[in-house]
Scaffold this active site. Structure first.
Site, PDB file in Angstrom:
ATOM      1  CE  LYS A  10       2.352  -3.188 -14.336  1.00 45.27           C
ATOM      2  NZ  LYS A  10       2.615  -1.739 -14.176  1.00 45.27           N
ATOM      3  CE1 TYR A  50      -2.070  -0.046 -11.710  1.00 43.80           C
ATOM      4  CE2 TYR A  50      -3.164  -0.926 -13.647  1.00 43.80           C
ATOM      5  CZ  TYR A  50      -2.080  -0.895 -12.791  1.00 43.80           C
ATOM      6  OH  TYR A  50      -1.002  -1.713 -13.019  1.00 43.80           O
ATOM      7  CG  ASN A 113       6.188  -0.770 -14.680  1.00 40.38           C
ATOM      8  OD1 ASN A 113       5.204  -1.436 -14.970  1.00 40.38           O
ATOM      9  ND2 ASN A 113       6.229   0.046 -13.650  1.00 40.38           N
ATOM     10  CG  HIS A 116       0.672  -4.294  -9.701  1.00 43.28           C
ATOM     11  ND1 HIS A 116       0.598  -2.974  -9.336  1.00 43.28           N
ATOM     12  CD2 HIS A 116       0.032  -5.003  -8.729  1.00 43.28           C
ATOM     13  CE1 HIS A 116      -0.079  -2.893  -8.185  1.00 43.28           C
ATOM     14  NE2 HIS A 116      -0.434  -4.109  -7.801  1.00 43.28           N
ATOM     15  CD  GLU A 127      -3.086  -4.340  -5.401  1.00 40.56           C
ATOM     16  OE1 GLU A 127      -2.902  -3.115  -5.414  1.00 40.56           O
ATOM     17  OE2 GLU A 127      -2.144  -5.162  -5.484  1.00 40.56           O
TER      18      GLU A 127
HETATM   19  P1  CMP Z   1       2.043  -0.151 -11.008  1.00 34.91           P
HETATM   20  O1  CMP Z   1       2.881  -0.526  -9.847  1.00 34.91           O
HETATM   21  O2  CMP Z   1       1.328  -1.234 -11.719  1.00 34.91           O
HETATM   22  O3  CMP Z   1       0.972   0.938 -10.543  1.00 34.91           O
HETATM   23  C1  CMP Z   1       0.750   2.168 -11.168  1.00 34.91           C
HETATM   24  C2  CMP Z   1       1.361   2.204 -12.518  1.00 34.91           C
HETATM   25  O4  CMP Z   1       1.315   3.431 -13.163  1.00 34.91           O
HETATM   26  C3  CMP Z   1       2.838   1.903 -12.369  1.00 34.91           C
HETATM   27  O5  CMP Z   1       2.981   0.544 -12.097  1.00 34.91           O
HETATM   28  C4  CMP Z   1       3.388   2.391 -13.705  1.00 34.91           C
HETATM   29  O6  CMP Z   1       3.462   1.375 -14.670  1.00 34.91           O
HETATM   30  C5  CMP Z   1       2.350   3.406 -14.127  1.00 34.91           C
HETATM   31  N1  CMP Z   1       2.985   4.703 -14.199  1.00 34.91           N
HETATM   32  C6  CMP Z   1       3.568   5.376 -13.204  1.00 34.91           C
HETATM   33  N2  CMP Z   1       4.046   6.552 -13.658  1.00 34.91           N
HETATM   34  C7  CMP Z   1       3.738   6.596 -14.973  1.00 34.91           C
HETATM   35  C8  CMP Z   1       3.950   7.556 -15.993  1.00 34.91           C
HETATM   36  N3  CMP Z   1       4.595   8.699 -15.761  1.00 34.91           N
HETATM   37  N4  CMP Z   1       3.496   7.260 -17.232  1.00 34.91           N
HETATM   38  C9  CMP Z   1       2.838   6.115 -17.481  1.00 34.91           C
HETATM   39  N5  CMP Z   1       2.601   5.172 -16.543  1.00 34.91           N
HETATM   40  C10 CMP Z   1       3.053   5.410 -15.306  1.00 34.91           C
END
Ligand code: CMP
Length: 139
Positions: A10, A50, A113, A116, A127
């Site tokens: 990311k 998403y 984070n 993904h 995907e």
């Molecule tokens: P990902 O696995 O890429 O798929 C959905 C994403 O939503 C997840 O990683 C997080 O990075 C994001 N996400 C989940 N919960 C939150 C939250 N409370 N606030 C912001 N982003 C979120």
């Protein structure tokens, strides 16, 4: 069985110039990077990717973040690659991620984070197809 999963490094990873460090963890875990491309995701691409989260309160923020800088899209291959990569990534919230996982080591927050990974074989297929042609995956 040998599987393929879809991965994204990311914008927080490209911004901090740690894509190689993350790839080292992926490879050390026994996963092979069989497709990889650095791209700037468009808003439309991020919204489509998403789509399942579009009713969530963080959807706007998520799309904003995923388009805030370059990402690296990847296809990872290995034994039980889908579950294995989720193990290697650690919990979505880095505060809950286990020691040694990518998110424990590198991530600052649940939004930013670092990585993904697909959550199922079905989603991995969908995907991968959104970002890769078969000819750009070389196992
Ligand atoms: P990902 O696995 O890429 O798929 C959905 C994403 O939503 C997840 O990683 C997080 O990075 C994001 N996400 C989940 N919960 C939150 C939250 N409370 N606030 C912001 N982003 C979120």
């Amino acid at each position: 069985a040998t599987e393929r999963t879809f991965s994204i490094l990311k914008p927080d990873a490209t911004k901090r110039n740690i894509t190689g460090a993350v790839n080292a963890v992926i490879e050390k875990a026994g996963l092979r990077i069989v497709g990889q491309r650095r791209i700037q995701m468009s808003k439309a691409q991020a919204e489509k990717f998403y789509e399942i989260h579009k009713e969530r309160p963080f959807f706007g923020e998520l799309v904003e973040f995923m388009t805030s800088g370059p990402v690296v899209v990847q296809v990872l291959e290995g034994e039980n690659a889908i579950a294995r990569y989720r193990e290697v990534m650690g919990a979505t919230n880095p505060a809950q991620a286990a020691e040694g996982t990518i998110r424990k080591t590198f991530s600052e927050s649940v939004g930013e984070n670092t990585v993904h990974g697909s959550d199922s074989a079905e989603n991995a297929k969908i995907e991968i197809a959104q970002f890769f042609q078969d000819s750009d995956i070389v196992g």
